[in-house]
Design an enzyme around this catalytic site. Structure first.
Site, PDB file in Angstrom:
ATOM      1  N   THR A 181      16.594 -73.329  -1.805  1.00 23.52           N
ATOM      2  CA  THR A 181      16.154 -74.540  -0.900  1.00 23.52           C
ATOM      3  C   THR A 181      15.424 -74.399   0.458  1.00 23.52           C
ATOM      4  O   THR A 181      15.492 -75.332   0.680  1.00 23.52           O
ATOM      5  CB  THR A 181      17.708 -75.182  -0.162  1.00 23.52           C
ATOM      6  OG1 THR A 181      18.146 -74.438   1.052  1.00 23.52           O
ATOM      7  CG2 THR A 181      18.976 -74.995  -0.982  1.00 23.52           C
ATOM      8  N   LYS A 182      15.254 -73.294   0.186  1.00 26.50           N
ATOM      9  CA  LYS A 182      13.707 -73.060   1.590  1.00 26.50           C
ATOM     10  C   LYS A 182      12.497 -73.882   1.229  1.00 26.50           C
ATOM     11  O   LYS A 182      12.291 -73.961   0.288  1.00 26.50           O
ATOM     12  CB  LYS A 182      14.052 -71.880   1.619  1.00 26.50           C
ATOM     13  CG  LYS A 182      15.483 -71.129   2.508  1.00 26.50           C
ATOM     14  CD  LYS A 182      15.946 -72.281   3.581  1.00 26.50           C
ATOM     15  CE  LYS A 182      17.299 -71.103   4.950  1.00 26.50           C
ATOM     16  NZ  LYS A 182      18.863 -70.727   3.905  1.00 26.50           N
TER      17      LYS A 182
END
Ligand SMILES: *Cc1c(COP(=O)(O)O)cnc(C)c1O
Length: 385
Positions: free
Chosen positions: A183-184
């Site tokens: 998700t980064k």
């Protein structure tokens, strides 16, 4: 209403990434090898960092970073309570005590004044987090560290591309750990890196690879030798070439990703700023946020609906959201071990009760952004106090 669910934070993987992974799988080397070396070199160039080691997570980077700094039993480390649990867990892993500190009301970053009050003779290090991608007040923290002889290691999981007074987070000689989790801002599925002074980074690399004084690639490469020695009982935290294959192309696309993130942030701000019942995220004048998260806070005095219900109503309208984070001092392990009360970090506890994170990723279309804003306007107008 939308016909399809809008996911909170899907990865943005392109054809280049897919081709590079296939190239790795067709090669003779799928774990730490030439692509990891190339990715480390590319990261070093990007950050302008003294040195970089690729690892299998940011958590691993924080863990071996503390070990490289010599933090251990009897030591205290200042950690902001408003963070992901890993920031505090790694301090427990090395046998030290995480001292959870409150955050600033505007940025939700470690409050330098609260940090100053938390210092004791046992304090060894400060572990600030660039929450949501907004750089923490590094000048204030380094001044505090210098005054008390403390180390500073940055949890920069959210902060690739963020700048403090013009300098990229990760360009300094103190240790900083980045995450390439799914998700980064860029991803290698799982992965991370540690930047900083070459000697510290090398020590961290050894801690992350069984405590061996040479890595496997050097051993089996034609130019290397079969011989290695174990100099300490290390961990197994190396990055693989499959991960690095993704990272090489994700890093190429970072600038374009960030451009889109900023457009989305501007669009959210223009439309949601008109709703008086929301507190929007800020960007202090001396920084450039990497805008990892878009964290709203509800103003409860103006609404007849709470945060949990807003999230449910958004989900019913096909909008995915999340909450970042339940403060660390309120998690059962930390609460029970150290006897924390919610009011020990009042700003973090208050923010938690009324915060939610909206979708923020480069794949969002203008239509998606309008759907999110329309859904929120709907819900909040119907529930004004
Ligand atoms: C994601 C995250 C981590 C951990 O990153 P991993 O790469 O999943 O280990 C640490 N700190 C913060 C603030 C994070 O958001």
């Amino acid at each position: 209403m939308r016909e399809t669910f809008l996911p909170f934070s899907p990865p943005a993987i392109g054809d280049e990434e897919r081709a590079e992974v296939m190239d790795t799988l067709r090669s003779d080397w799928i774990t730490t090898g030439p692509k990891t070396k190339a990715f480390e070199a590319k990261l070093r160039d990007y950050f302008g960092a003294p040195a970089v080691v690729g690892l299998n997570s940011c958590t691993a980077g924080l863990h071996v970073g503390l070990l490289a700094l010599g933090v251990g039993p009897g030591d205290e480390v200042l950690v902001p309570s408003m963070t992901f649990c890993a920031t505090a867990n790694v301090v427990e892993h090395v046998g030290a005590k995480p001292v959870l500190v409150d955050v600033c009301p505007d940025t939700l970053n470690l409050d330098p004044e609260a940090a100053a009050r938390a210092i004791t003779p046992r304090t060894r290090a400060i572990l600030p987090v660039h929450y949501a991608g907004h750089p923490v007040d590094l000048d204030a923290l380094f001044a505090l560290a210098e005054r008390h002889g403390l180390q500073v290691m940055e949890d920069a999981a959210h902060a690739i591309s963020a700048r403090y007074r013009g300098a990229l987070v990760g360009s300094r000689s103190n240790l900083a750990a980045f995450s390439f989790y799914a998700t980064k801002n860029i991803t290698t599925s799982e992965g991370g890196c540690l930047t900083g002074d070459p000697e510290l980074v090398e020590r961290a690399r050894v801690f992350g690879h069984h405590g061996m004084n040479r890595d496997a690639w050097k051993r089996f490469d034609r130019s290397g030798s079969w011989y290695y020695e174990v100099v300490l009982p290390g961990f197994k935290y190396n990055m693989t070439d499959i991960q690095a294959a993704l990272g090489l192309h994700q890093l190429d696309r970072l600038e374009a990703f960030q451009r889109r993130r900023r457009e989305v942030v501007a669009a959210y701000g223009a439309r949601l700023g008109r709703l008086g019942c929301l507190e929007l995220p800020v960007e202090r004048p001396e920084v450039e946020s990497s805008w990892h998260l878009y964290v709203l806070r509800l103003r409860p005095d103006q609404l007849r609906i709470d945060r949990g219900a807003v999230i449910e109503e958004l989900k019913a309208r096909q909008i995915g959201t999340s909450v970042h984070y339940l403060p660390v001092h309120m998690h059962p392990y930390y609460r029970e071990k150290y006897g924390y009360q919610p009011g020990d970090c009042p700003v973090a506890a208050d923010a938690f009760g009324r915060m939610l994170s909206l979708p923020l990723h480069p794949g969002l279309t203008d239509r998606d952004v309008a759907d999110v804003c329309g859904a929120l306007e709907d819900i909040l107008h119907a529930n004004r106090a």
